[in-house]
Design a protein around this motif. Structure first.
Motif, PDB file in Angstrom:
ATOM      1  N   ILE A  40      -0.082  -7.025  -8.113  1.00 27.57           N
ATOM      2  CA  ILE A  40      -1.472  -6.825  -7.691  1.00 27.57           C
ATOM      3  C   ILE A  40      -2.223  -6.031  -8.758  1.00 27.57           C
ATOM      4  CG2 ILE A  40      -2.972  -5.619  -6.056  1.00 27.57           C
ATOM      5  CD1 ILE A  40      -1.005  -6.326  -3.845  1.00 27.57           C
TER       6      ILE A  40
ATOM      7  N   ASN B 165       3.382  -5.248  -5.372  1.00 28.57           N
ATOM      8  CA  ASN B 165       2.360  -4.233  -5.649  1.00 28.57           C
ATOM      9  C   ASN B 165       2.066  -4.119  -7.145  1.00 28.57           C
ATOM     10  OD1 ASN B 165       1.947  -3.541  -2.971  1.00 28.57           O
ATOM     11  ND2 ASN B 165       3.576  -2.014  -2.969  1.00 28.57           N
TER      12      ASN B 165
ATOM     13  N   GLU C  95       0.269   5.476   1.551  1.00 26.30           N
ATOM     14  CA  GLU C  95       1.013   4.255   1.246  1.00 26.30           C
ATOM     15  C   GLU C  95       1.914   4.393   0.021  1.00 26.30           C
ATOM     16  OE1 GLU C  95      -2.647   4.016  -1.372  1.00 26.30           O
ATOM     17  OE2 GLU C  95      -2.084   4.822   0.579  1.00 26.30           O
TER      18      GLU C  95
ATOM     19  N   SER D  58       8.489  -5.914  -2.172  1.00 24.01           N
ATOM     20  CA  SER D  58       7.241  -5.180  -1.949  1.00 24.01           C
ATOM     21  C   SER D  58       6.798  -4.468  -3.227  1.00 24.01           C
ATOM     22  CB  SER D  58       7.426  -4.176  -0.813  1.00 24.01           C
ATOM     23  OG  SER D  58       6.234  -3.459  -0.583  1.00 24.01           O
ATOM     24  N   CYS D  59       7.740  -3.834  -3.910  1.00 28.22           N
ATOM     25  CA  CYS D  59       7.424  -3.127  -5.157  1.00 28.22           C
ATOM     26  C   CYS D  59       6.923  -4.093  -6.228  1.00 28.22           C
ATOM     27  CB  CYS D  59       8.661  -2.389  -5.673  1.00 28.22           C
ATOM     28  SG  CYS D  59       9.174  -0.980  -4.668  1.00 28.22           S
TER      29      CYS D  59
ATOM     30  N   ARG E 267      -4.014  -7.294   2.016  1.00 31.09           N
ATOM     31  CA  ARG E 267      -4.667  -6.676   0.853  1.00 31.09           C
ATOM     32  C   ARG E 267      -4.878  -7.705  -0.261  1.00 31.09           C
ATOM     33  NH1 ARG E 267      -2.722  -2.726  -3.127  1.00 31.09           N
ATOM     34  NH2 ARG E 267      -0.615  -3.035  -2.332  1.00 31.09           N
ATOM     35  N   VAL E 268      -3.887  -8.554  -0.475  1.00 31.23           N
ATOM     36  CA  VAL E 268      -4.023  -9.595  -1.508  1.00 31.23           C
ATOM     37  C   VAL E 268      -5.149 -10.558  -1.137  1.00 31.23           C
ATOM     38  CG1 VAL E 268      -2.915 -11.548  -2.641  1.00 31.23           C
ATOM     39  CG2 VAL E 268      -1.622  -9.448  -2.248  1.00 31.23           C
TER      40      VAL E 268
ATOM     41  N   ASP F 243       0.452  -5.668   5.842  1.00 25.12           N
ATOM     42  CA  ASP F 243      -0.587  -4.859   5.205  1.00 25.12           C
ATOM     43  C   ASP F 243      -0.855  -5.352   3.786  1.00 25.12           C
ATOM     44  OD1 ASP F 243      -2.356  -2.826   4.559  1.00 25.12           O
ATOM     45  OD2 ASP F 243      -0.765  -1.461   3.970  1.00 25.12           O
ATOM     46  N   ASN F 244       0.215  -5.545   3.014  1.00 25.28           N
ATOM     47  CA  ASN F 244       0.072  -5.958   1.625  1.00 25.28           C
ATOM     48  C   ASN F 244      -0.442  -7.387   1.483  1.00 25.28           C
ATOM     49  OD1 ASN F 244       0.910  -3.546   0.350  1.00 25.28           O
ATOM     50  ND2 ASN F 244       3.047  -4.029   0.745  1.00 25.28           N
TER      51      ASN F 244
ATOM     52  N   ARG G 189       4.472  -3.221   6.889  1.00 19.60           N
ATOM     53  CA  ARG G 189       4.192  -3.017   5.466  1.00 19.60           C
ATOM     54  C   ARG G 189       3.828  -4.328   4.778  1.00 19.60           C
ATOM     55  NH1 ARG G 189       9.485  -1.577   2.644  1.00 19.60           N
ATOM     56  NH2 ARG G 189       9.822  -3.801   2.969  1.00 19.60           N
TER      57      ARG G 189
ATOM     58  N   HIS H  17       5.223 -10.610  -1.445  1.00 17.52           N
ATOM     59  CA  HIS H  17       4.956  -9.934  -0.172  1.00 17.52           C
ATOM     60  C   HIS H  17       5.316 -10.834   1.015  1.00 17.52           C
ATOM     61  CE1 HIS H  17       3.416  -6.290  -1.821  1.00 17.52           C
ATOM     62  NE2 HIS H  17       2.403  -6.860  -2.417  1.00 17.52           N
TER      63      HIS H  17
END
Length: 494
Positions: free
Chosen positions: A333, A330, A117, A326-327, A370-371, A366-367, A363, A345
């Motif tokens: 997070i 992340n 990832e 996205s960056c 994850r959160v 997925d994120n 993507r 996200h």
């Protein structure tokens, strides 16, 4: 500055390890690399085996142009943990800077295998491949070069010098000249691998050279092991690597963007494509090295810049903005700001949906999942990740996605669903013979079966997990599984 007495005084440093680490990081960001090295060196006198400190000092050495010491520190960070991804990335970077592009490519691949990832490994693969391409002229101009740490001998022959400058691409020409018939399975593999197909053929041919595979690298690793790792990677992670490739990972894509942007009358940076690529690389590198705040600031600054450009300057502006969201998400997070991370996200998801970009949508989902999982909202995590399932295109992605969904069900005490997803994860892991995910999935199934009262099945899966842990030489996992197995056997005996 470091308040440590010289060696002659024989006194210990006056401050603490975290203080010297923080001082080194501050000096690094100021560009005072020599002083930062001094701070990190002092920190290492207090904790001589700290792998993060070795990576931090290695980065300083690279900035100073001291590639040899950068490589030594990167290798020191891997001494106790060969799969420390920050150390792998730093070693690859050091080798790349030294011009050992083929060795760098191996370690970029190894890091990507462990952390698919992370974008910096994908970018590293791309730039190493480009460097190899750029170093190759016509076939007659390709020369072998002795790198000093690999010399191969044949009986009755002269020394066969070290790794060629074009380790993959030299033989690629030979492979293209062959007109062998290709079976259906080979054609499928070739389609999935694309340009990497001849890489795989080349690596397989290398293994047949008994003298060559006996060689060792600087860190004492056998070339044979590295080659086998690469082949395994290409065999099992092809579709995933292709799907997860960065937006700007292909040279032709950048050239296409360049052609579009050159038609613009506006005056952004002279090379917008390179600006975006290098910015994304810097953002990911900062996050990987533990500097989430720096990554966040950089991403926000780049976003402001891109927002000021027209779509004539950035033809795929929404796509770029999605990557930046996205960056930022992340980084947030890592900083623990889950609400804002979720917001970014979700914006990434909105842009991906508008542009009909399935990979970007995957993507984002997925994120987002994850959160939700991080903040304990397991039901929402499951809903988001199950929406992602139709977008999955490889068994590798399936195995971890099914595992994460199953883990959420286990947290919700829905043990039947947890077991079912664990079995799906295990089946996908078996399909690609991925030992780590076989281990993870087996543990999930075993835990679920134990909760369901299926003790014999639980014992069987714990035993399989223990076998995988032994193969992987994962002492921590072995200890944990043995304890769980003992409980499962006791319950089974009752």
């Amino acid at each position: 500055m470091s308040d440590v007495d010289g060696d002659q005084g024989g006194q210990r440093p006056k401050s603490t390890f975290p203080t010297y680490m923080a001082e080194g990081e501050q000096l690094y960001h100021k560009g005072e690399y020599l002083k930062a090295v001094e701070s990190y060196s002092t920190a290492l006198t207090l904790q001589p085996d700290d792998k993060n400190c070795f990576v931090a000092r290695s980065k300083c050495y690279l900035k100073m142009g001291d590639s040899e010491n950068a490589l030594k520190d990167a290798e020191a960070s891997l001494k106790e943990d060969k799969e420390f991804f920050k150390g792998l990335y730093q070693k690859a970077e050091a080798l790349y800077t030294m011009g050992d592009f083929e060795f760098a490519l191996v370690f970029y691949h190894r890091g990507h295998k462990l952390r698919p990832e992370l974008q910096e490994f994908r970018l590293g693969i791309q730039k190493a491949q480009e460097a190899i391409e750029n170093s190759v002229g016509s076939p007659s101009s390709v020369k072998l070069e002795n790198k000093g740490d690999l010399s191969f001998f044949r009986k009755g022959e002269e020394v066969k010098k070290g790794l060629p400058v074009s380790i993959i691409h030299t033989l690629r020409r030979e492979q293209k000249q062959q007109n062998q018939k290709t079976t259906k399975s080979e054609r499928t593999t070739k389609q999935l691998l694309g340009e990497l197909y001849t890489d795989k053929e080349y690596l397989e041919k290398l293994l047949k050279d008994e003298d060559l595979v006996k060689g060792k690298m600087r860190g004492g690793e056998r070339l044979q092991d590295l080659i086998l790792n690469c082949i395994t990677y290409l065999d099992t992670r092809t579709e995933f690597w292709h799907q997860q490739r960065p937006i700007y990972a292909r040279e032709r894509d950048r050239k296409l963007m360049q052609q579009k942007w050159n038609k613009s009358r506006q005056s952004p940076p002279s090379d917008p494509a390179r600006f975006v690529l290098e910015s994304l690389e810097d953002i990911d590198t900062a996050l990987t090295s533990g500097n989430a705040e720096g990554s966040l600031k950089n991403a926000r600054d780049v976003m402001k810049t891109v927002q000021g450009w027209s779509e004539k300057v950035v033809p795929n502006k929404k796509e770029v903005m999605g990557s930046l969201h996205s960056c930022i998400g992340n980084a947030l997070i890592d900083l623990g700001d889950m609400d804002k991370a979720l917001d970014h996200h979700q914006k990434d998801l909105e842009l991906a949906t508008q542009c009909k970009l399935s990979d970007a949508k995957s993507r984002a989902l997925d994120n987002i999942g994850r959160v939700y999982a991080r903040i304990g909202k397991f039901t929402q995590a499951i809903e988001v990740w199950e929406e992602k399932i139709p977008l999955v295109r490889s068994d590798l992605e399936k195995t971890w996605l099914f595992h994460e969904i199953g883990r959420c069900y286990l947290e919700l005490r829905r043990h039947t669903e947890a077991r079912d997803y664990g079995c799906r994860s295990l089946a996908a892991a078996d399909e690609i013979a991925d030992e780590k995910w076989q281990l993870n999935a087996s543990v999930l199934v075993a835990q679920s079966e134990l909760k369901l009262g299926n003790f014999n099945s639980s014992v069987s899966h714990f035993e399989r997990a223990l076998d995988r842990a032994k193969v992987l030489q994962d002492d921590f996992a072995m200890d944990a599984i043995q304890k769980a197995l003992h409980v499962a056997r006791q319950d089974s005996a009752q």
